[in-house]
Design an enzyme around this catalytic site. Structure first.
Site, short mmCIF file in Angstrom:
data_model
loop_
_atom_site.label_atom_id
_atom_site.label_comp_id
_atom_site.label_asym_id
_atom_site.label_seq_id
_atom_site.Cartn_x
_atom_site.Cartn_y
_atom_site.Cartn_z
N TYR A 187 0.85 -1.19 0.00
CA TYR A 187 0.00 0.00 0.00
C TYR A 187 0.88 1.24 0.00
O TYR A 187 1.80 1.33 0.82
CB TYR A 187 -0.93 0.01 1.23
CG TYR A 187 -1.86 1.20 1.23
CD1 TYR A 187 -2.85 1.32 0.26
CD2 TYR A 187 -1.72 2.23 2.17
CE1 TYR A 187 -3.69 2.43 0.23
CE2 TYR A 187 -2.57 3.34 2.14
CZ TYR A 187 -3.55 3.44 1.17
OH TYR A 187 -4.39 4.53 1.13
N ASP A 287 9.22 3.60 0.38
CA ASP A 287 8.07 4.18 1.04
C ASP A 287 8.25 3.92 2.54
O ASP A 287 8.04 2.80 3.01
CB ASP A 287 6.79 3.54 0.50
CG ASP A 287 5.54 4.07 1.20
OD1 ASP A 287 5.67 4.73 2.26
OD2 ASP A 287 4.43 3.81 0.71
N LYS A 315 3.02 10.27 8.40
CA LYS A 315 2.64 9.72 9.70
C LYS A 315 3.47 10.27 10.87
O LYS A 315 3.34 11.44 11.21
CB LYS A 315 2.68 8.20 9.66
CG LYS A 315 1.65 7.62 8.67
CD LYS A 315 1.34 6.18 8.94
CE LYS A 315 0.54 5.52 7.84
NZ LYS A 315 -0.89 5.51 8.02
#
Ligand code: PMP
Length: 476
Positions: A187, A287, A315
């Protein structure tokens, strides 16, 4: 020789093995039955404990699809609706208090309302929240990220989605190529080109070593889909096979996959990935939206010792405020300097998020504190591992930095297909049992816990205590 003559086991040993595997399947059936029983009872308890959440969700469903602002927040039977959060805890609208192990899908390494982050935000509120002309803290935060990741140039975004989207654009501009490669089950945010084979159903997904590209949502054009190639994680040969044609701009990958529990790289895999991408002139994008500062002070990049061309972050660097960032080698980020790549955003680098990020990176998640929290997470990992071992459960624990997860499979998973073979009935039973006892775990069964800097040893170990009662009942 006939095959059976190659067997070196005696008849008694063979009989023992057959009995053991029969016992194994009997044990599995017994566990599955028990898990269903626990789930049924706990669903009733959940409904009793969370009546206000259910009402709030029913109301919200009339004005928000699924009653939630992001489809990730919709989970069965209905989501807990939260009123407040402090430190390692959250309180829902029914007054239930949870030890939060989800921590904002891993965005709150600093903890809820970390006093240092809060003070920085409070101060900034008095000085303004949006200038759309630079503030000094832009360079402060970029310098801090440069020091952590060993990459010199950075830009800010508002989310992880934007960070991966912009990094991919830079890679395409740098190579003049359109295609991108990602791993099955990976993801990278909700832009079209990476919403491919996120969690494909196995009857559509094709061969394990050369999976099909499956759109994760309606609304993704065939043209976009045809530019995204999907390969299995931990398979360097598959990567080489798809890069050979010389038309791939980038391989975007989480160095450690954190959307299927925690899936670790095989020894040497990432080093091979680095060599292969370099050989074919394909940029390597790590990522690190999730692994970011939670894996260690220098992220997963620092832990694995492989330097990508570009890194995407979000995040936890924002301490709970919406921020993303991407950074990279000089020659690639220079494409933005020269104006060849345009990178924009009204809220990019806004002073409020910068103040929070600066406090997180410089005051809260220092190298010492990061090491301390990772060790605290080790206590939890050991405690849970021991419980699993003592009960001989078909499960194991994986740790990466301040994160960990229980995976309901005997052997460590190496890719998405292994993950799909894990036991979701047991995972759901554990989740619903936990939430009714104040253990807030991510609902997707594919995420992991995060121990924040505000979890004490006792907060961290609360998970193990509740897990033990679950296992006792499961195996009674
Ligand atoms: N990459 C990874 C690895 C993620 O886990 C996520 C979010 N879970 C994203 C990108 C997207 O980040 P955001 O939700 O901030 O857009």
């Amino acid at each position: 020789p006939p095959r059976r003559l190659q067997c070196r086991l005696t008849t008694t040993e063979l009989l023992e093995l057959i009995t053991m595997s029969a016992m194994d399947s009997t044990l599995r059936t017994a566990l599955a039955e028990k898990a269903k029983e626990i789930t049924k009872r706990e669903l009733a308890t959940y409904a009793e404990r969370t009546a206000s959440s259910q009402r709030a969700n029913a109301r919200a469903r009339k004005v928000l699809p699924l009653g939630v602002p992001s489809s990730f927040q919709a989970y069965d039977p209905y989501p807990i609706v939260v009123r407040s959060a402090h430190g390692p805890n959250m309180t829902d609208v029914d007054g239930n208090v949870y030890t939060d192990y989800d921590m904002g899908f891993g965005a709150l390494f600093a903890g809820h309302q970390n006093p240092l982050v809060r003070a920085a935000i409070d101060t900034q509120l008095g000085e303004g929240t949006l200038f759309v002309t630079p503030c000094e803290s832009n360079a402060d935060v970029a310098e801090m990220l440069a020091a952590r990741y060993g990459l010199p140039m950075w830009r800010f975004t508002n989310s992880g989605t934007e960070a991966t989207m912009d990094a991919i654009r830079v890679a395409r501009a740098a190579t003049g190529r359109d295609k991108i490669v990602k791993v099955e089950g990976g993801y990278h945010g909700h832009h079209d080109e990476v919403m491919v084979s996120m969690k494909p159903s196995l009857d559509l997904a094709g061969p394990a070593d050369a999976p099909f590209s499956i759109p994760a949502s309606a609304g993704i054009s065939k043209k976009v889909l045809s530019d995204t190639i999907v390969i299995p994680y931990n398979d360097a040969r598959a990567l080489e096979r798809v890069l050979k044609s010389g038309d791939v701009a980038c391989f975007i990958v989480e160095p450690i996959m954190e959307n299927i529990g925690i899936c670790l790289p095989d020894e040497g895999y990432l080093q091979e990935v680095r060599e292969i991408t370099e050989h074919y002139g394909t940029l390597l994008i790590f990522d690190e939206v999730k692994t970011g500062i939670t894996a260690g002070w220098g992220g997963a990049t620092g832990v694995v010792g492989v330097t990508p061309d570009l890194v995407a972050l979000a995040k936890s660097i924002g301490g709970g405020l919406p921020i993303g960032a991407f950074g990279g080698k000089q020659e690639y980020m220079d494409l933005i300097t020269s104006g060849k790549v345009i990178h924009l955003g009204t809220y990019n680098g806004n002073p409020l998020c910068m103040a929070a990020a600066k406090a997180v990176l410089s005051q809260v998640c220092t190298p010492e504190v990061t090491t301390e929290v990772i060790a605290r997470n080790g206590l939890l990992v050991n405690a849970v591992s021991e419980i699993i071992h003592d009960a001989s459960l078909p499960a194991h624990v994986v740790q990466f930095g301040a994160k960990g997860c229980v995976t309901w499979a005997e052997k460590q998973i190496r890719n998405y297909r292994d993950y799909k073979a894990s036991d979701f009935d047991l995972a759901f039973a554990q989740w619903i049992h936990g939430i009714n006892r104040g253990v807030m775990l991510p609902p997707g069964l594919d995420e992991q816990w995060l121990i924040s800097v505000m979890h004490t040893d006792a907060d961290a170990l609360h998970y193990a205590d509740v897990f033990e009662t679950f296992v006792q009942e499961l195996t009674a």
